[in-house]
Scaffold this motif. Structure first.
Motif, PDB file in Angstrom:
ATOM      1  N   ARG A 127       0.807  -1.216   0.000  1.00  0.00           N
ATOM      2  CA  ARG A 127       0.000   0.000   0.000  1.00  0.00           C
ATOM      3  C   ARG A 127       0.845   1.273   0.000  1.00  0.00           C
ATOM      4  N   LEU A 174      -0.329   3.837  -2.663  1.00  0.00           N
ATOM      5  CA  LEU A 174      -1.602   4.483  -2.329  1.00  0.00           C
ATOM      6  C   LEU A 174      -1.404   5.536  -1.252  1.00  0.00           C
ATOM      7  N   GLN A 230      -7.242   6.110  -1.606  1.00  0.00           N
ATOM      8  CA  GLN A 230      -7.725   4.980  -0.820  1.00  0.00           C
ATOM      9  C   GLN A 230      -7.851   3.703  -1.623  1.00  0.00           C
ATOM     10  N   LYS A 231      -8.150   3.814  -2.908  1.00  0.00           N
ATOM     11  CA  LYS A 231      -8.430   2.639  -3.737  1.00  0.00           C
ATOM     12  C   LYS A 231      -7.393   2.509  -4.846  1.00  0.00           C
ATOM     13  N   GLY A 277     -12.287   8.051  -4.183  1.00  0.00           N
ATOM     14  CA  GLY A 277     -11.200   7.336  -3.526  1.00  0.00           C
ATOM     15  C   GLY A 277     -10.081   6.881  -4.429  1.00  0.00           C
ATOM     16  N   GLY A 278     -10.219   7.060  -5.761  1.00  0.00           N
ATOM     17  CA  GLY A 278      -9.152   6.706  -6.681  1.00  0.00           C
ATOM     18  C   GLY A 278      -8.295   7.921  -6.997  1.00  0.00           C
ATOM     19  N   GLU A 293     -15.061  -1.263  -7.397  1.00  0.00           N
ATOM     20  CA  GLU A 293     -14.655  -1.721  -6.067  1.00  0.00           C
ATOM     21  C   GLU A 293     -15.386  -3.001  -5.687  1.00  0.00           C
ATOM     22  N   THR A 328     -13.964  -5.880  -7.714  1.00  0.00           N
ATOM     23  CA  THR A 328     -12.617  -6.262  -7.283  1.00  0.00           C
ATOM     24  C   THR A 328     -12.683  -7.103  -6.025  1.00  0.00           C
ATOM     25  N   ARG A 329     -13.473  -6.666  -5.072  1.00  0.00           N
ATOM     26  CA  ARG A 329     -13.613  -7.432  -3.835  1.00  0.00           C
ATOM     27  C   ARG A 329     -14.199  -8.810  -4.106  1.00  0.00           C
TER      28      ARG A 329
END
Length: 366
Positions: free
Chosen positions: A8, A11, A17-18, A41-42, A351, A354-355
């Motif tokens: 991370r 980021l 955040q994403k 958040g991107g 998102e 992806t999850r």
């Protein structure tokens, strides 16, 4: 050889955040699009390679009115064009019958319509004044002194690379992360030397090679359209995925109705590389211009962006008569997966996907 990179770290350094970065897409991205992605958040992006310094300053300030989050400013670092009157005249003469078909006269003289960032002193000075959070480079790198000034100003730097040698040059120059542009990507191929052999590395192969070779964070780009693609990029060791074509159909972009209609039709299943539109190899949906440019008798294309002067004039002439097939309809190989969603909604969907993809992989392996 690469050592383990904090998954991370990128980021956190970019303040996002994403692990989703919207590709800059000069001529397509807008302050509204970049702000929507950053607010979700991107990392939103603005391609300003086709602008002068004051035009770029204007869109930076417009974006700041829409978001307090970081966003990226992308510059073209191509070798400045070499004018050749004979080549340019032959090119205009070859295009003339198409102009005439749409009741227009081709330009009498072509111009270098974009100034490369490597020699654009006003643009360099403007960035030092405005201090955007992130600046990225395409087609190459600016001089070392410019990179040093940008870094001293606290700006994070990204650079696209299509092979290991280009990535090594970016690392040596001191950038903060490498964008691994695979052959699947839409728009202009980011090769540093357009006259050199293009290895044509795909996103998966290139991403993995860069992750294993360099200590810097890697951003995967090319052919990624949904959460499954993002999850795959992360599994390869990328810290983020950069999506371009996935955002083109968002209502916040500046594309015309013909481009949008083509992207959302079966025509999106067919893409090709062409240099006829701009003078530099780029992946476009197959259209009238790409087909015309494939003719065996086509003369030598003028240097980028001189050829783009003719290309834009031809598109304007045809578009005035209701024909959109001579536009720069850039799109990646997975263009049929494009969705016409507001950028914020698309970010939320990406998102979720992806999850779900990561959870599915975990369930497969027990």
């Amino acid at each position: 050889m690469s050592t383990q990179v904090d998954d991370r770290a990128l980021l956190r350094s970019l303040g996002i955040q994403k692990p989703i970065i919207q590709a800059p897409m000069a001529g397509v991205s807008t302050p509204a699009l970049a702000a929507a992605v950053s607010n979700a958040g991107g990392l939103g992006s603005l391609g300003v390679g086709a602008m002068n310094a004051e035009g770029a300053r204007k869109v930076i300030r417009q974006t700041r009115e829409l978001t307090g989050k970081p966003f990226n400013i992308n510059l073209f670092c191509h070798r400045p064009a070499t004018a050749d009157a004979a080549v340019e005249r032959a090119w205009v003469d070859w295009l003339a019958p198409v102009f005439q078909q749409y009741g227009a006269t081709p330009p009498q003289k072509l111009a270098e319509i974009y100034t490369s960032f490597v020699v654009d002193k006003p643009m360099q000075a403007m960035l030092l004044e405005e201090k955007p959070a992130v600046v990225s480079f395409h087609f190459g790198l600016p001089p070392d002194a410019v990179i040093a000034e940008l870094k001293h100003a606290g700006i994070r730097l990204l650079a696209s690379a299509t092979n290991l040698d280009e990535a090594a040059a970016a690392v040596e120059a001191g950038v903060d992360a490498i964008v691994a542009q695979g052959i699947e990507a839409g728009g202009h191929r980011g090769v540093f030397d357009p006259n050199a052999r293009d290895e044509g590395l795909g996103t998966f192969a290139l991403t993995r090679l860069l992750v294993q070779t360099f200590d810097l964070p890697v951003i995967a780009a090319g052919g990624i359209m949904d959460g499954a693609g993002i999850a795959a990029a992360l599994a390869l060791g990328a810290q983020a995925a950069q999506l371009g074509t996935a955002f083109v159909a968002c209502p916040e972009t500046s594309i015309d109705e013909g481009y949008r209609r083509t992207l959302l039709s079966d025509a999106a299943r067919h893409t090709t590389f062409t240099s006829a539109i701009s003078g530099r190899v780029a992946r476009s949906m197959v259209n009238r211009f790409t087909t015309f440019g494939e003719q065996a008798q086509a003369p030598r294309t003028p240097d980028y962006p001189i050829a783009y002067d003719a290309g834009k004039a031809l598109h304007a002439a045809a578009k005035a008569q209701g024909e959109f097939g001579y536009g720069a309809q850039w799109a990646g190989q997975a263009a049929p997966l494009a969705r016409e969603l507001p950028a914020g909604e698309l970010m939320a969907q990406l998102e979720r996907e992806t999850r779900a993809s990561i959870e599915r992989l975990q369930s497969v392996w027990g």
